[in-house]
Design a protein around this motif. Structure first.
Motif, mmCIF file in Angstrom:
data_model
loop_
_atom_site.group_PDB
_atom_site.id
_atom_site.type_symbol
_atom_site.label_atom_id
_atom_site.label_comp_id
_atom_site.label_asym_id
_atom_site.label_seq_id
_atom_site.Cartn_x
_atom_site.Cartn_y
_atom_site.Cartn_z
ATOM 1 N N ILE A 117 -20.654 12.334 -25.958
ATOM 2 C CA ILE A 117 -21.912 12.169 -26.682
ATOM 3 C C ILE A 117 -21.664 11.133 -27.776
ATOM 4 O O ILE A 117 -20.733 11.278 -28.576
ATOM 5 N N LYS A 118 -22.497 10.116 -27.801
ATOM 6 C CA LYS A 118 -22.332 9.038 -28.781
ATOM 7 C C LYS A 118 -22.349 9.605 -30.200
ATOM 8 O O LYS A 118 -23.221 10.387 -30.560
ATOM 9 N N GLY A 119 -21.341 9.225 -30.987
ATOM 10 C CA GLY A 119 -21.257 9.625 -32.388
ATOM 11 C C GLY A 119 -20.625 10.981 -32.647
ATOM 12 O O GLY A 119 -20.463 11.370 -33.798
ATOM 13 N N ILE A 120 -20.251 11.702 -31.604
ATOM 14 C CA ILE A 120 -19.732 13.064 -31.796
ATOM 15 C C ILE A 120 -18.415 13.076 -32.581
ATOM 16 O O ILE A 120 -18.181 13.966 -33.398
ATOM 17 N N HIS A 121 -17.583 12.075 -32.391
ATOM 18 C CA HIS A 121 -16.305 12.031 -33.105
ATOM 19 C C HIS A 121 -16.509 11.785 -34.601
ATOM 20 O O HIS A 121 -15.669 12.181 -35.410
ATOM 21 N N ASP A 122 -17.621 11.160 -34.966
ATOM 22 C CA ASP A 122 -17.908 10.893 -36.378
ATOM 23 C C ASP A 122 -18.241 12.163 -37.155
ATOM 24 O O ASP A 122 -18.055 12.211 -38.368
ATOM 25 N N VAL A 123 -18.746 13.185 -36.473
ATOM 26 C CA VAL A 123 -19.156 14.418 -37.159
ATOM 27 C C VAL A 123 -18.194 15.585 -36.916
ATOM 28 O O VAL A 123 -18.311 16.620 -37.558
ATOM 29 N N HIS A 124 -17.233 15.393 -36.012
ATOM 30 C CA HIS A 124 -16.273 16.456 -35.710
ATOM 31 C C HIS A 124 -15.464 16.786 -36.960
ATOM 32 O O HIS A 124 -14.837 15.921 -37.562
ATOM 33 N N GLY A 125 -15.512 18.043 -37.370
ATOM 34 C CA GLY A 125 -14.819 18.486 -38.568
ATOM 35 C C GLY A 125 -15.651 18.385 -39.833
ATOM 36 O O GLY A 125 -15.236 18.849 -40.894
ATOM 37 N N LYS A 126 -16.834 17.789 -39.730
ATOM 38 C CA LYS A 126 -17.747 17.684 -40.885
ATOM 39 C C LYS A 126 -18.953 18.590 -40.684
ATOM 40 O O LYS A 126 -19.225 19.454 -41.504
ATOM 41 N N THR A 127 -19.678 18.352 -39.600
ATOM 42 C CA THR A 127 -20.814 19.221 -39.262
ATOM 43 C C THR A 127 -20.691 19.776 -37.848
ATOM 44 O O THR A 127 -21.530 20.549 -37.419
ATOM 45 N N LEU A 128 -19.670 19.386 -37.133
ATOM 46 C CA LEU A 128 -19.385 19.897 -35.788
ATOM 47 C C LEU A 128 -18.027 20.587 -35.840
ATOM 48 O O LEU A 128 -17.034 19.985 -36.243
ATOM 49 N N PHE A 129 -18.000 21.873 -35.437
ATOM 50 C CA PHE A 129 -16.794 22.666 -35.557
ATOM 51 C C PHE A 129 -16.466 23.326 -34.227
ATOM 52 O O PHE A 129 -17.350 23.611 -33.432
ATOM 53 N N SER A 130 -15.189 23.612 -34.032
ATOM 54 C CA SER A 130 -14.718 24.193 -32.772
ATOM 55 C C SER A 130 -14.528 25.696 -32.837
ATOM 56 O O SER A 130 -14.539 26.355 -31.807
ATOM 57 N N CYS A 131 -14.337 26.247 -34.018
ATOM 58 C CA CYS A 131 -13.946 27.652 -34.123
ATOM 59 C C CYS A 131 -14.855 28.408 -35.074
ATOM 60 O O CYS A 131 -14.811 28.170 -36.290
ATOM 61 N N PRO A 132 -15.656 29.337 -34.564
ATOM 62 C CA PRO A 132 -16.521 30.095 -35.467
ATOM 63 C C PRO A 132 -15.738 30.975 -36.438
ATOM 64 O O PRO A 132 -16.205 31.236 -37.548
ATOM 65 N N PHE A 133 -14.552 31.419 -36.072
ATOM 66 C CA PHE A 133 -13.770 32.238 -36.991
ATOM 67 C C PHE A 133 -13.238 31.401 -38.151
ATOM 68 O O PHE A 133 -13.021 31.914 -39.242
ATOM 69 N N CYS A 134 -13.045 30.126 -37.921
ATOM 70 C CA CYS A 134 -12.569 29.239 -38.982
ATOM 71 C C CYS A 134 -13.700 28.802 -39.906
ATOM 72 O O CYS A 134 -13.515 28.698 -41.111
ATOM 73 N N ASP A 135 -14.868 28.495 -39.356
ATOM 74 C CA ASP A 135 -15.941 27.893 -40.138
ATOM 75 C C ASP A 135 -17.234 28.703 -40.174
ATOM 76 O O ASP A 135 -18.176 28.332 -40.868
ATOM 77 N N GLY A 136 -17.301 29.804 -39.443
ATOM 78 C CA GLY A 136 -18.533 30.578 -39.353
ATOM 79 C C GLY A 136 -19.005 31.157 -40.675
ATOM 80 O O GLY A 136 -20.199 31.154 -40.983
ATOM 81 N N TRP A 137 -18.087 31.645 -41.489
ATOM 82 C CA TRP A 137 -18.478 32.254 -42.758
ATOM 83 C C TRP A 137 -19.214 31.250 -43.639
ATOM 84 O O TRP A 137 -20.233 31.579 -44.254
ATOM 85 N N GLU A 138 -18.722 30.024 -43.687
ATOM 86 C CA GLU A 138 -19.344 29.001 -44.526
ATOM 87 C C GLU A 138 -20.714 28.588 -43.989
ATOM 88 O O GLU A 138 -21.542 28.058 -44.726
ATOM 89 N N LEU A 139 -20.965 28.813 -42.708
ATOM 90 C CA LEU A 139 -22.231 28.419 -42.080
ATOM 91 C C LEU A 139 -23.134 29.609 -41.783
ATOM 92 O O LEU A 139 -24.157 29.457 -41.115
ATOM 93 N N LYS A 140 -22.779 30.778 -42.294
ATOM 94 C CA LYS A 140 -23.543 31.991 -41.980
ATOM 95 C C LYS A 140 -25.004 31.854 -42.400
ATOM 96 O O LYS A 140 -25.329 31.212 -43.398
ATOM 97 N N ASP A 141 -25.876 32.422 -41.571
ATOM 98 C CA ASP A 141 -27.322 32.479 -41.804
ATOM 99 C C ASP A 141 -28.000 31.109 -41.808
ATOM 100 O O ASP A 141 -29.133 30.987 -42.247
ATOM 101 N N LYS A 142 -27.325 30.080 -41.327
ATOM 102 C CA LYS A 142 -27.923 28.750 -41.188
ATOM 103 C C LYS A 142 -28.284 28.516 -39.729
ATOM 104 O O LYS A 142 -27.768 29.183 -38.831
ATOM 105 N N ALA A 143 -29.159 27.569 -39.492
ATOM 106 C CA ALA A 143 -29.477 27.173 -38.120
ATOM 107 C C ALA A 143 -28.249 26.481 -37.532
ATOM 108 O O ALA A 143 -27.691 25.575 -38.141
#
Length: 174
Positions: A117-143
């Motif tokens: 997907i064009k541009g996916i590497h630019d957002v990986h680790g910023k707004t695109l995450f691989s592990c909900p256990f690592c980043d889910g708490w910080e994104l809880k209750d968001k779309a």
């Protein structure tokens, strides 16, 4: 060079393996090419006493712990070939150096396979995450949006429902 144990991968698993084997008074060398899966991660979570630290800080602290042991080495290199010869392994580094070892521990971890997907590497680790256990708490209750192109889409959607009820699943037609 002949050693007791070669560890391929210098992340938390590889460094911890080096600590345990090294404390057993074995000669250990850790090979790490400094290309960890979490290199785009801003903070690591889920490691007790290290929650919220950057992966770099965790690695630096782990390597500092190993400096106490003169029988443990860390080599910044990638292994490109391994051959089994009788009772030992011969490892070849990217630079052409060889090391012989009685045992090998593979601690290379995973690598993310991002969709084309064009541009996916630019957002990986910023707004695109691989592990909900690592980043889910910080994104809880968001779309949230899930991109899953395989059979795991349903499993991941159910898993993400722990953090949000506002979820869109993209399968890219698969």
């Amino acid at each position: 060079m002949f050693i007791d144990c070669a560890i391929i991968g210098g992340g938390p698993a590889g460094l911890n393996a080096a600590l345990v084997v090294g404390r057993g008074r074995k000669q250990v060398i850790v090979f790490d090419d400094e290309q960890p899966r979490n290199r785009v991660t801003q903070e690591s979570h889920g490691f007790i006493t290290n929650d919220g630290m950057t992966p770099f800080e965790i690695r630096k602290a782990g390597e500092a712990d190993l400096q106490t042991y003169p029988n443990i080495q860390i080599k910044r290199s990638r292994i490109v070939d391994i051959q089994k010869k009788e009772d030992r392994f011969t490892l070849l580094t990217h630079e052409g150096e060889t090391v012989e070892s009685k045992k090998i521990i593979l601690a290379t971890g995973l690598q993310d396979m991002l969709p084309e997907i064009k541009g996916i590497h630019d957002v990986h680790g910023k707004t695109l995450f691989s592990c909900p256990f690592c980043d889910g708490w910080e994104l809880k209750d968001k779309a949230l949006a899930l991109i899953a192109e395989n059979q795991r889409a349903l499993h991941m959607a159910k898993l993400l429902s722990n953090w949000t009820k506002d979820l869109i699943v993209f399968t890219n037609g698969h």
